[in-house]
Write an enzyme that holds these catalytic residues in place. Sequence first.
Site, PDB file in Angstrom:
ATOM      1  N   LYS A  13       0.823  -1.217   0.000  1.00  0.00           N
ATOM      2  CA  LYS A  13       0.000   0.000   0.000  1.00  0.00           C
ATOM      3  C   LYS A  13       0.853   1.262   0.000  1.00  0.00           C
ATOM      4  O   LYS A  13       0.630   2.158  -0.798  1.00  0.00           O
ATOM      5  CB  LYS A  13      -0.894   0.059   1.253  1.00  0.00           C
ATOM      6  CG  LYS A  13      -1.849  -1.085   1.432  1.00  0.00           C
ATOM      7  CD  LYS A  13      -2.698  -0.915   2.692  1.00  0.00           C
ATOM      8  CE  LYS A  13      -1.934  -0.922   3.995  1.00  0.00           C
ATOM      9  NZ  LYS A  13      -1.405  -2.239   4.412  1.00  0.00           N
ATOM     10  N   ARG A  88      -8.808   1.126   9.437  1.00  0.00           N
ATOM     11  CA  ARG A  88      -8.369  -0.239   9.689  1.00  0.00           C
ATOM     12  C   ARG A  88      -9.375  -0.999  10.546  1.00  0.00           C
ATOM     13  O   ARG A  88      -9.142  -2.154  10.862  1.00  0.00           O
ATOM     14  CB  ARG A  88      -7.045  -0.197  10.442  1.00  0.00           C
ATOM     15  CG  ARG A  88      -5.829  -0.617   9.634  1.00  0.00           C
ATOM     16  CD  ARG A  88      -4.628  -0.355  10.527  1.00  0.00           C
ATOM     17  NE  ARG A  88      -3.468  -1.091  10.165  1.00  0.00           N
ATOM     18  CZ  ARG A  88      -2.467  -0.627   9.412  1.00  0.00           C
ATOM     19  NH1 ARG A  88      -2.555   0.558   8.860  1.00  0.00           N
ATOM     20  NH2 ARG A  88      -1.402  -1.352   9.217  1.00  0.00           N
ATOM     21  N   ARG A 122      11.931  -5.882   4.588  1.00  0.00           N
ATOM     22  CA  ARG A 122      11.644  -4.460   4.458  1.00  0.00           C
ATOM     23  C   ARG A 122      12.651  -3.613   5.232  1.00  0.00           C
ATOM     24  O   ARG A 122      13.091  -3.963   6.320  1.00  0.00           O
ATOM     25  CB  ARG A 122      10.239  -4.199   4.990  1.00  0.00           C
ATOM     26  CG  ARG A 122       9.809  -2.779   4.843  1.00  0.00           C
ATOM     27  CD  ARG A 122       8.344  -2.670   4.745  1.00  0.00           C
ATOM     28  NE  ARG A 122       7.692  -2.790   6.034  1.00  0.00           N
ATOM     29  CZ  ARG A 122       6.387  -2.598   6.193  1.00  0.00           C
ATOM     30  NH1 ARG A 122       5.634  -2.321   5.154  1.00  0.00           N
ATOM     31  NH2 ARG A 122       5.851  -2.709   7.382  1.00  0.00           N
ATOM     32  N   ARG A 155      12.178  -1.894  10.809  1.00  0.00           N
ATOM     33  CA  ARG A 155      11.151  -1.384  11.727  1.00  0.00           C
ATOM     34  C   ARG A 155      10.935  -2.357  12.868  1.00  0.00           C
ATOM     35  O   ARG A 155      10.862  -3.556  12.642  1.00  0.00           O
ATOM     36  CB  ARG A 155       9.825  -1.246  10.961  1.00  0.00           C
ATOM     37  CG  ARG A 155       9.559   0.142  10.475  1.00  0.00           C
ATOM     38  CD  ARG A 155       8.447   0.179   9.488  1.00  0.00           C
ATOM     39  NE  ARG A 155       7.188  -0.400   9.968  1.00  0.00           N
ATOM     40  CZ  ARG A 155       6.042  -0.324   9.293  1.00  0.00           C
ATOM     41  NH1 ARG A 155       6.015   0.291   8.118  1.00  0.00           N
ATOM     42  NH2 ARG A 155       4.945  -0.868   9.762  1.00  0.00           N
ATOM     43  N   ARG A 166       0.533  -8.768  13.685  1.00  0.00           N
ATOM     44  CA  ARG A 166      -0.099  -7.826  12.752  1.00  0.00           C
ATOM     45  C   ARG A 166      -1.013  -8.534  11.774  1.00  0.00           C
ATOM     46  O   ARG A 166      -2.072  -8.015  11.416  1.00  0.00           O
ATOM     47  CB  ARG A 166       0.965  -7.021  12.002  1.00  0.00           C
ATOM     48  CG  ARG A 166       1.551  -5.930  12.900  1.00  0.00           C
ATOM     49  CD  ARG A 166       2.874  -5.454  12.405  1.00  0.00           C
ATOM     50  NE  ARG A 166       2.778  -4.792  11.133  1.00  0.00           N
ATOM     51  CZ  ARG A 166       3.794  -4.705  10.275  1.00  0.00           C
ATOM     52  NH1 ARG A 166       4.953  -5.266  10.566  1.00  0.00           N
ATOM     53  NH2 ARG A 166       3.646  -4.061   9.152  1.00  0.00           N
TER      54      ARG A 166
HETATM   55  P1  ADP Z   1       1.658  -1.803   7.601  1.00  0.00           P
HETATM   56  O1  ADP Z   1       0.624  -1.429   6.596  1.00  0.00           O
HETATM   57  O2  ADP Z   1       2.913  -2.282   7.004  1.00  0.00           O
HETATM   58  O3  ADP Z   1       1.151  -2.704   8.686  1.00  0.00           O
HETATM   59  P2  ADP Z   1       1.627   0.916   8.692  1.00  0.00           P
HETATM   60  O4  ADP Z   1       2.825   1.755   8.536  1.00  0.00           O
HETATM   61  O5  ADP Z   1       0.412   1.238   7.892  1.00  0.00           O
HETATM   62  O6  ADP Z   1       2.132  -0.551   8.413  1.00  0.00           O
HETATM   63  O7  ADP Z   1       1.166   0.885  10.231  1.00  0.00           O
HETATM   64  C1  ADP Z   1       2.082   0.587  11.261  1.00  0.00           C
HETATM   65  C2  ADP Z   1       1.368   0.500  12.588  1.00  0.00           C
HETATM   66  O8  ADP Z   1       0.754   1.764  12.926  1.00  0.00           O
HETATM   67  C3  ADP Z   1       0.201  -0.496  12.664  1.00  0.00           C
HETATM   68  O9  ADP Z   1       0.633  -1.828  12.899  1.00  0.00           O
HETATM   69  C4  ADP Z   1      -0.605   0.088  13.839  1.00  0.00           C
HETATM   70  O10 ADP Z   1      -0.016  -0.210  15.075  1.00  0.00           O
HETATM   71  C5  ADP Z   1      -0.479   1.585  13.611  1.00  0.00           C
HETATM   72  N1  ADP Z   1      -1.577   2.084  12.755  1.00  0.00           N
HETATM   73  C6  ADP Z   1      -1.459   2.566  11.500  1.00  0.00           C
HETATM   74  N2  ADP Z   1      -2.664   2.903  10.994  1.00  0.00           N
HETATM   75  C7  ADP Z   1      -3.574   2.611  11.966  1.00  0.00           C
HETATM   76  C8  ADP Z   1      -4.984   2.699  12.055  1.00  0.00           C
HETATM   77  N3  ADP Z   1      -5.738   3.157  11.036  1.00  0.00           N
HETATM   78  N4  ADP Z   1      -5.587   2.306  13.210  1.00  0.00           N
HETATM   79  C9  ADP Z   1      -4.876   1.844  14.236  1.00  0.00           C
HETATM   80  N5  ADP Z   1      -3.538   1.716  14.216  1.00  0.00           N
HETATM   81  C10 ADP Z   1      -2.886   2.081  13.096  1.00  0.00           C
END
Ligand code: ADP
Length: 210
Positions: A13, A88, A122, A155, A166
């Site tokens: 994404k 999410r 990554r 990360r 996750r």
């Molecule tokens: P990825 O898509 O690789 O899991 P992101 O960078 O989008 O990683 O998100 C990293 C972390 O940030 C998530 O695992 C969560 O802990 C937090 N996070 C991001 N977006 C949200 C969201 N919309 N609601 C709750 N937590 C979020």
Amino acid sequence: MKLIFLGPPGAGKGTIASKICENLGIPHISTGDLFRKAIKNQTELGKKVQQIIESGDLVPDALTVALVKERLNNPDVEKGYILDGFPRTIGQADSLSEFSSIDAVINFTITDDQVIKRLAGRRLCKNCGAGYHVDTVKPKEEGICDKCGGELIIRPDDAPEAIKNRLAVYYESTEPLIDYYRQKGILNDVDGSPEVAAVVKDTETTISAI
Ligand code: ADP
Ligand code: ZN
């Protein structure tokens, strides 16, 4: 055009959104990036969410929704935007519908095996947050960011235990959004498994048909 990019962690994404936003000249709004920036700067929000994010859990809806709502007050969103990693949960999606009208949702599909491979390889720029991968999105010079010369790091939430969590969190809380948006008639699937350039092309074709 107001778009949501949906898909499991590692579906690409962020990588695809940053390319498409550059091409369309619209902002790329990644809640993950916004949270990481807050953690780096050790703001009130950053301190609150650091532990949660490193373990791979979701930040509570109220905090996340407030962050996005504030970001959407910025005048740069006038021509549209891509929301990457938000919403999410169904609760976040319901809240979003109160302050934004989304044109379409792109759902990037990928298998769990691929997710694990991608996340394990990554790398992230410590300085500017740009994303890389040891096999597929290599920097020109190993360990160094092409954009800013910063150091590339792993990360904390890409550690094996956090990756497992996750994925579990994705299936429990986020996957139901596929049906949620399909029922609204705005969901479009894109195969996230090919190489980046091919996924960008498929995504652009899908967007131009909306
Ligand atoms: P990825 O898509 O690789 O899991 P992101 O960078 O989008 O990683 O998100 C990293 C972390 O940030 C998530 O695992 C969560 O802990 C937090 N996070 C991001 N977006 C949200 C969201 N919309 N609601 C709750 N937590 C979020
Ligand atoms: Zn950088």
